[in-house]
Design a protein around this motif. Structure first.
Motif, PDB file in Angstrom:
ATOM      1  N   VAL A   1       0.849  -1.151  -0.016  1.00 28.25           N
ATOM      2  CA  VAL A   1      -0.128   0.057  -0.057  1.00 28.25           C
ATOM      3  C   VAL A   1       0.718   1.231  -0.068  1.00 28.25           C
ATOM      4  O   VAL A   1       2.057   1.433   0.839  1.00 28.25           O
ATOM      5  CB  VAL A   1      -0.837  -0.184   1.205  1.00 28.25           C
ATOM      6  N   GLN A   2       0.621   2.026  -0.952  1.00 24.40           N
ATOM      7  CA  GLN A   2       1.412   3.390  -1.213  1.00 24.40           C
ATOM      8  C   GLN A   2       0.696   4.327  -1.430  1.00 24.40           C
ATOM      9  O   GLN A   2      -0.654   4.486  -1.760  1.00 24.40           O
ATOM     10  CB  GLN A   2       2.592   3.214  -2.175  1.00 24.40           C
ATOM     11  N   LYS A   3       0.977   5.753  -1.002  1.00 22.29           N
ATOM     12  CA  LYS A   3       0.187   6.783  -1.462  1.00 22.29           C
ATOM     13  C   LYS A   3       0.194   6.901  -3.002  1.00 22.29           C
ATOM     14  O   LYS A   3       1.374   6.992  -3.541  1.00 22.29           O
ATOM     15  CB  LYS A   3       0.792   8.139  -0.701  1.00 22.29           C
ATOM     16  N   ALA A   4      -0.902   7.437  -3.473  1.00 25.14           N
ATOM     17  CA  ALA A   4      -0.888   7.577  -4.885  1.00 25.14           C
ATOM     18  C   ALA A   4      -1.806   8.569  -5.234  1.00 25.14           C
ATOM     19  O   ALA A   4      -2.687   9.087  -4.557  1.00 25.14           O
ATOM     20  CB  ALA A   4      -1.392   6.334  -5.660  1.00 25.14           C
ATOM     21  N   GLY A   5      -1.437   9.411  -6.700  1.00 20.34           N
ATOM     22  CA  GLY A   5      -2.405  10.288  -6.860  1.00 20.34           C
ATOM     23  C   GLY A   5      -3.585   9.879  -7.693  1.00 20.34           C
ATOM     24  O   GLY A   5      -3.828   8.830  -7.653  1.00 20.34           O
TER      25      GLY A   5
ATOM     26  N   GLY B   1      -3.197   7.199 -10.508  1.00 16.75           N
ATOM     27  CA  GLY B   1      -2.606   6.103 -10.301  1.00 16.75           C
ATOM     28  C   GLY B   1      -1.080   6.196 -10.084  1.00 16.75           C
ATOM     29  O   GLY B   1      -0.621   5.167  -9.806  1.00 16.75           O
ATOM     30  N   ARG B   2      -0.562   7.145 -10.135  1.00 19.39           N
ATOM     31  CA  ARG B   2       1.055   7.278 -10.306  1.00 19.39           C
ATOM     32  C   ARG B   2       1.220   7.413  -8.619  1.00 19.39           C
ATOM     33  O   ARG B   2       0.661   8.247  -8.001  1.00 19.39           O
ATOM     34  CB  ARG B   2       1.532   8.523 -10.890  1.00 19.39           C
ATOM     35  N   LEU B   3       2.438   6.810  -8.136  1.00 21.11           N
ATOM     36  CA  LEU B   3       2.697   6.632  -6.760  1.00 21.11           C
ATOM     37  C   LEU B   3       3.614   8.076  -6.538  1.00 21.11           C
ATOM     38  O   LEU B   3       4.168   8.485  -7.243  1.00 21.11           O
ATOM     39  CB  LEU B   3       3.595   5.363  -6.384  1.00 21.11           C
ATOM     40  N   PHE B   4       3.379   8.380  -5.028  1.00 21.92           N
ATOM     41  CA  PHE B   4       4.124   9.489  -4.538  1.00 21.92           C
ATOM     42  C   PHE B   4       5.599   8.652  -4.146  1.00 21.92           C
ATOM     43  O   PHE B   4       5.413   8.033  -3.135  1.00 21.92           O
ATOM     44  CB  PHE B   4       3.480  10.212  -3.514  1.00 21.92           C
TER      45      PHE B   4
ATOM     46  N   ILE C   1       9.162   0.487  -9.147  1.00 23.11           N
ATOM     47  CA  ILE C   1       7.577   0.388  -9.646  1.00 23.11           C
ATOM     48  C   ILE C   1       6.871   1.789  -9.258  1.00 23.11           C
ATOM     49  O   ILE C   1       7.034   2.363  -8.161  1.00 23.11           O
ATOM     50  CB  ILE C   1       6.496  -0.753  -9.033  1.00 23.11           C
ATOM     51  N   LYS C   2       6.375   2.334 -10.265  1.00 21.77           N
ATOM     52  CA  LYS C   2       6.056   3.854  -9.983  1.00 21.77           C
ATOM     53  C   LYS C   2       4.343   4.179 -10.327  1.00 21.77           C
ATOM     54  O   LYS C   2       3.924   5.204 -10.321  1.00 21.77           O
ATOM     55  CB  LYS C   2       6.741   4.861 -10.898  1.00 21.77           C
ATOM     56  N   ALA C   3       3.695   3.084 -10.432  1.00 22.34           N
ATOM     57  CA  ALA C   3       2.220   3.232 -10.642  1.00 22.34           C
ATOM     58  C   ALA C   3       1.311   1.930  -9.958  1.00 22.34           C
ATOM     59  O   ALA C   3       2.096   0.908  -9.775  1.00 22.34           O
ATOM     60  CB  ALA C   3       2.212   2.910 -12.020  1.00 22.34           C
TER      61      ALA C   3
ATOM     62  N   SER D   1      14.671 -19.758 -10.063  1.00 21.92           N
ATOM     63  CA  SER D   1      13.980 -18.471  -9.960  1.00 21.92           C
ATOM     64  C   SER D   1      12.597 -18.482  -9.822  1.00 21.92           C
ATOM     65  O   SER D   1      11.961 -19.445 -10.345  1.00 21.92           O
ATOM     66  CB  SER D   1      14.628 -17.427 -11.089  1.00 21.92           C
ATOM     67  N   ALA D   2      11.836 -17.681  -9.159  1.00 26.20           N
ATOM     68  CA  ALA D   2      10.455 -17.482  -8.802  1.00 26.20           C
ATOM     69  C   ALA D   2       9.904 -16.271  -9.563  1.00 26.20           C
ATOM     70  O   ALA D   2      10.576 -15.391  -9.318  1.00 26.20           O
ATOM     71  CB  ALA D   2      10.089 -17.957  -7.673  1.00 26.20           C
ATOM     72  N   MET D   3       8.509 -16.367  -9.869  1.00 27.36           N
ATOM     73  CA  MET D   3       7.958 -15.220 -10.323  1.00 27.36           C
ATOM     74  C   MET D   3       6.980 -14.717  -9.091  1.00 27.36           C
ATOM     75  O   MET D   3       6.140 -15.552  -8.706  1.00 27.36           O
ATOM     76  CB  MET D   3       7.066 -15.436 -11.477  1.00 27.36           C
ATOM     77  N   LEU D   4       7.160 -13.632  -8.413  1.00 24.48           N
ATOM     78  CA  LEU D   4       6.443 -12.925  -7.100  1.00 24.48           C
ATOM     79  C   LEU D   4       5.439 -12.139  -7.825  1.00 24.48           C
ATOM     80  O   LEU D   4       5.786 -11.247  -8.586  1.00 24.48           O
ATOM     81  CB  LEU D   4       7.607 -12.556  -6.449  1.00 24.48           C
ATOM     82  N   LYS D   5       4.386 -12.445  -7.321  1.00 25.22           N
ATOM     83  CA  LYS D   5       3.138 -11.451  -7.829  1.00 25.22           C
ATOM     84  C   LYS D   5       2.977 -10.362  -6.911  1.00 25.22           C
ATOM     85  O   LYS D   5       2.624 -10.557  -5.606  1.00 25.22           O
ATOM     86  CB  LYS D   5       1.672 -12.249  -7.484  1.00 25.22           C
ATOM     87  N   VAL D   6       3.222  -9.208  -7.415  1.00 29.76           N
ATOM     88  CA  VAL D   6       3.305  -7.828  -6.441  1.00 29.76           C
ATOM     89  C   VAL D   6       1.937  -7.206  -6.788  1.00 29.76           C
ATOM     90  O   VAL D   6       2.102  -6.665  -7.983  1.00 29.76           O
ATOM     91  CB  VAL D   6       4.434  -7.039  -6.346  1.00 29.76           C
ATOM     92  N   GLU D   7       1.194  -6.952  -5.796  1.00 29.05           N
ATOM     93  CA  GLU D   7       0.025  -5.926  -6.229  1.00 29.05           C
ATOM     94  C   GLU D   7       0.314  -4.656  -5.405  1.00 29.05           C
ATOM     95  O   GLU D   7       0.234  -4.652  -4.056  1.00 29.05           O
ATOM     96  CB  GLU D   7      -1.276  -6.736  -5.569  1.00 29.05           C
ATOM     97  N   VAL D   8       0.263  -3.725  -6.253  1.00 28.11           N
ATOM     98  CA  VAL D   8       0.377  -2.318  -5.822  1.00 28.11           C
ATOM     99  C   VAL D   8      -0.670  -1.683  -5.502  1.00 28.11           C
ATOM    100  O   VAL D   8      -1.518  -1.168  -6.642  1.00 28.11           O
ATOM    101  CB  VAL D   8       1.649  -1.406  -6.386  1.00 28.11           C
ATOM    102  N   VAL D   9      -1.223  -1.151  -4.335  1.00 28.72           N
ATOM    103  CA  VAL D   9      -2.604  -0.517  -4.262  1.00 28.72           C
ATOM    104  C   VAL D   9      -2.557   1.075  -3.730  1.00 28.72           C
ATOM    105  O   VAL D   9      -1.571   1.277  -2.981  1.00 28.72           O
ATOM    106  CB  VAL D   9      -3.483  -1.399  -3.437  1.00 28.72           C
ATOM    107  N   ALA D  10      -3.527   1.858  -4.042  1.00 30.85           N
ATOM    108  CA  ALA D  10      -3.410   3.322  -3.531  1.00 30.85           C
ATOM    109  C   ALA D  10      -3.905   3.255  -2.002  1.00 30.85           C
ATOM    110  O   ALA D  10      -4.783   2.654  -1.547  1.00 30.85           O
ATOM    111  CB  ALA D  10      -4.169   4.150  -4.282  1.00 30.85           C
ATOM    112  N   LYS D  11      -3.391   4.249  -1.331  1.00 26.56           N
ATOM    113  CA  LYS D  11      -3.866   4.418   0.110  1.00 26.56           C
ATOM    114  C   LYS D  11      -4.789   5.129   0.121  1.00 26.56           C
ATOM    115  O   LYS D  11      -4.987   6.229  -0.495  1.00 26.56           O
ATOM    116  CB  LYS D  11      -2.596   4.928   0.956  1.00 26.56           C
TER     117      LYS D  11
END
Length: 151
Positions: free
Chosen positions: A84-88, A91-94, A124-126, A141-151
């Motif tokens: 969870v990150q702050k985003a505009g 959808g662009r991350l701060f 990752i910026k979005a 190697s492994a593929m990690l699923k990363v979900e970036v969501v807005a705060k």
């Protein structure tokens, strides 16, 4: 013309061989270069047996590490990571999500992975879903699923 002698290399030597190999070299090269610099040891029966034993132990150790890495790769691929990150509004991350953030998220879920093994090409910026490769050992190697969501 003197015959070649056998030595066991202690370190990798360019154009001669890799560490632990039994190689045939000229006596002068061994006597004047390899042995004084501790790049090689004379190939006695005891040294040859020791090297063979160390090689067998190393093979077993790498195979065990590879099996453990394969099991870890399966667990990592099935583990969804949510950050969870702050985003505009667009959808662009701060700021951005880096390997340090992914490492911290994994640690919160009880998985300890060194962030240098996480191969994130650029931060990752979005907001969105991303597949991030994690290199566990040289060929696993492994593929990690990363979900970036807005705060």
């Amino acid at each position: 013309m003197p015959a070649n002698i056998q030595v066991i290399l202690s370190q990798d030597v360019d154009k001669v061989g890799k560490s632990g190999e039994l190689v045939r070299v000229r006596p002068g090269f061994a006597r004047n270069y390899l042995l004084p610099r501790q790049l090689a040891v004379p190939a006695t029966d005891a040294a040859v047996h020791r090297i063979e034993h160390e090689r067998a132990v190393a093979i077993v150790r790498t195979e065990k590490a590879r099996r453990e890495a394969l099991a870890s790769a399966d667990r990592l691929s099935a583990l969804p990571i949510q950050i969870v990150q702050k985003a505009g509004e667009d959808g662009r991350l701060f700021g951005s999500v880096t390997t340090k953030d992914i490492e911290a998220a994994l640690k919160r879920q009880g998985v300890v992975i060194d962030r240098r093994k996480i191969e994130l090409a650029e931060p990752i910026k979005a907001v969105g879903s991303y597949q991030v490769p994690v290199k566990l050992v040289s060929d696993v190697s492994a593929m990690l699923k990363v979900e970036v969501v807005a705060k």
